[in-house]
Design a protein around this motif. Structure first.
Motif, short mmCIF file in Angstrom:
data_model
loop_
_atom_site.label_atom_id
_atom_site.label_comp_id
_atom_site.label_asym_id
_atom_site.label_seq_id
_atom_site.Cartn_x
_atom_site.Cartn_y
_atom_site.Cartn_z
N UNK A 266 8.66 -58.36 -31.08
CA UNK A 266 7.37 -57.75 -31.33
C UNK A 266 6.77 -57.83 -29.79
N UNK A 267 6.75 -58.85 -29.10
CA UNK A 267 6.32 -58.89 -27.73
C UNK A 267 6.89 -57.86 -26.82
N UNK A 268 8.10 -57.55 -27.09
CA UNK A 268 8.76 -56.73 -26.20
C UNK A 268 8.52 -55.07 -26.41
N UNK A 269 8.32 -54.93 -27.63
CA UNK A 269 7.98 -53.49 -28.08
C UNK A 269 6.35 -53.36 -27.72
N UNK A 270 5.46 -54.29 -27.59
CA UNK A 270 4.15 -54.15 -27.25
C UNK A 270 3.93 -53.58 -25.79
N UNK A 271 5.02 -53.72 -25.03
CA UNK A 271 4.98 -53.18 -23.68
C UNK A 271 5.20 -51.96 -23.64
N UNK A 272 5.74 -51.22 -24.76
CA UNK A 272 5.86 -49.76 -24.93
C UNK A 272 4.64 -49.16 -25.61
N UNK A 273 3.72 -50.01 -26.25
CA UNK A 273 2.77 -49.66 -26.97
C UNK A 273 3.09 -49.33 -28.52
N UNK A 274 4.22 -49.84 -28.95
CA UNK A 274 4.57 -49.80 -30.31
C UNK A 274 3.67 -50.79 -31.20
N UNK A 275 3.39 -50.09 -32.13
CA UNK A 275 2.88 -51.08 -33.32
C UNK A 275 3.78 -51.64 -34.13
N UNK A 276 3.48 -52.93 -34.39
CA UNK A 276 4.42 -53.98 -35.23
C UNK A 276 3.80 -54.42 -36.20
N UNK A 277 4.42 -54.77 -37.30
CA UNK A 277 3.76 -55.48 -38.49
C UNK A 277 4.91 -56.53 -38.92
#
Length: 355
Positions: A266-277
């Motif tokens: 989730x931390x890595x995907x946040x760098x792309x602006x991807x929403x995670x649940x």
């Protein structure tokens, strides 16, 4: 003007799960006894089905493994391919609520020539019930026709866990499920607000591989939002490269090992602006997710029972948010050509019956 909304059968089916599981756990004897009847004679225990039956078999694998069983969850076609290699020491459980899924019936017929077969069904068991040498039914009342599998899924999963306890000769293991109805009630009460995404990617591993495969299937059945499931680690080597940034990534983690890896994801995907649940647990948080549904602590072996519920709610709510009716799934049946082809793929014997 005041409008009174009629209760949705789909919502009622989701909401009744704690009550149904409490009733099952209060009277587990018939499932424990069915498991005892198919206790492996030093062999393997194959558990096969299609769709929800297969996903439940996968999600029960951690519970069965903890009891020392050689539990092999597999699809009906894989069982058919393996049938000639079964031995008299092996046992087979075939799962189908209707008992009329052609692939499962065909696999059960082949398996029964070499090994004992138990059918886990809901009701009389249809054709599967006639093929199997033994049968146990959930006896789960249906609230409406053509409902998406919600209560039937968790009931199937709980039944498989109880059957595994009986097969392992450890009836007392049924008590390990005692905290699950309360955890499901908490999952039903937790806030869950997600904007409809372009697509959904559901990630986990271990027994939760069945959970996320089940979740993806609910999106397919209830929404028009594309959905995929994947192994939490292998996602980085496959789907990630083709994933639009507008997709929602759902991670399911109920123990410390999974939660740590999910938090990194989730931390890595946040760098792309991807929403995670994250569907996590109070003792295994995924703090880096955009939003979380946090369940009470549960033993990892039984956690798949509770973790499925937020996925049910998410698919249901996004169906309604995009203008579809999860209580009828009319968007499936009213596409007559696609619906007929689906029956050619899975239930040829039901073509023309309207089922």
């Amino acid at each position: 003007m005041t409008t009174t909304l009629r209760p949705s059968p789909a919502r009622a089916d989701i909401a009744r799960q704690p009550e149904l599981l409490r009733a099952m756990l209060a009277a587990p004897d018939r499932f424990l006894a069915a498991g005892a009847r198919i206790a492996p004679g030093g062999g393997r225990l194959f558990v096969a089905g299609c769709g929800d039956g297969l996903f439940a078999a996968e999600a029960a694998s951690g519970f069965a493994a903890a009891l020392g069983l050689d539990w092999r969850a597999l699809g009906a076609l894989d069982l058919l391919l393996a049938a000639d290699r079964l031995t008299a020491a092996d046992r087979v459980v075939c799962v189908s609520m209707s008992g009329n899924v052609d692939r499962t019936v065909e696999a059960a017929e082949a398996a029964s020539r070499r090994a004992s077969v138990l059918a886990l069904v809901n009701g009389s068991g249809g054709r599967l019930g006639r093929v199997a040498g033994d049968l146990v039914s959930l006896d789960l009342p249906e609230l409406a026709p053509f409902l998406c599998g919600t209560a039937s899924y968790t009931a199937t999963l709980a039944a498989l866990m109880l059957i595994s306890a009986g097969a392992a000769g450890q009836a007392e293991a049924a008590s390990r499920l005692a905290a699950v109805p309360g955890a499901i009630a908490a999952a039903l009460a937790a806030p869950l607000h997600v904007t409809p995404p372009g697509g959904v990617r559901l990630l986990s591993a271990g027994a939760h591989a069945g959970t996320v495969r089940y979740g993806a299937a609910k999106f397919v059945e209830l929404t028009r939002i594309p959905a995929w499931s994947a192994d939490l680690e292998e996602f980085a080597h496959s789907q990630y490269w083709a994933m639009p940034r507008t997709d929602l990534v759902v991670v399911v983690a109920s123990d410390g090992v999974l939660a740590a890896r999910a938090a990194e994801t989730c931390a890595a995907l946040a760098e792309l602006g991807v929403t995670t649940l994250a569907i996590d647990a109070a003792d295994a948080p995924v703090a880096t997710a955009t939003t979380r549904v946090t369940l009470p602590p549960l033993a990892a072996a039984v956690a798949p029972l509770a973790a499925a519920v937020p996925l049910q709610r998410l698919a249901h709510d996004l169906a309604e948010a995009t203008g579809l009716d999860p209580a009828t799934r009319r968007h499936l049946k009213e596409d007559a050509e696609r619906f007929r082809v689906s029956r050619l793929l899975t239930r040829r014997s039901l073509i023309g019956t309207g089922l």
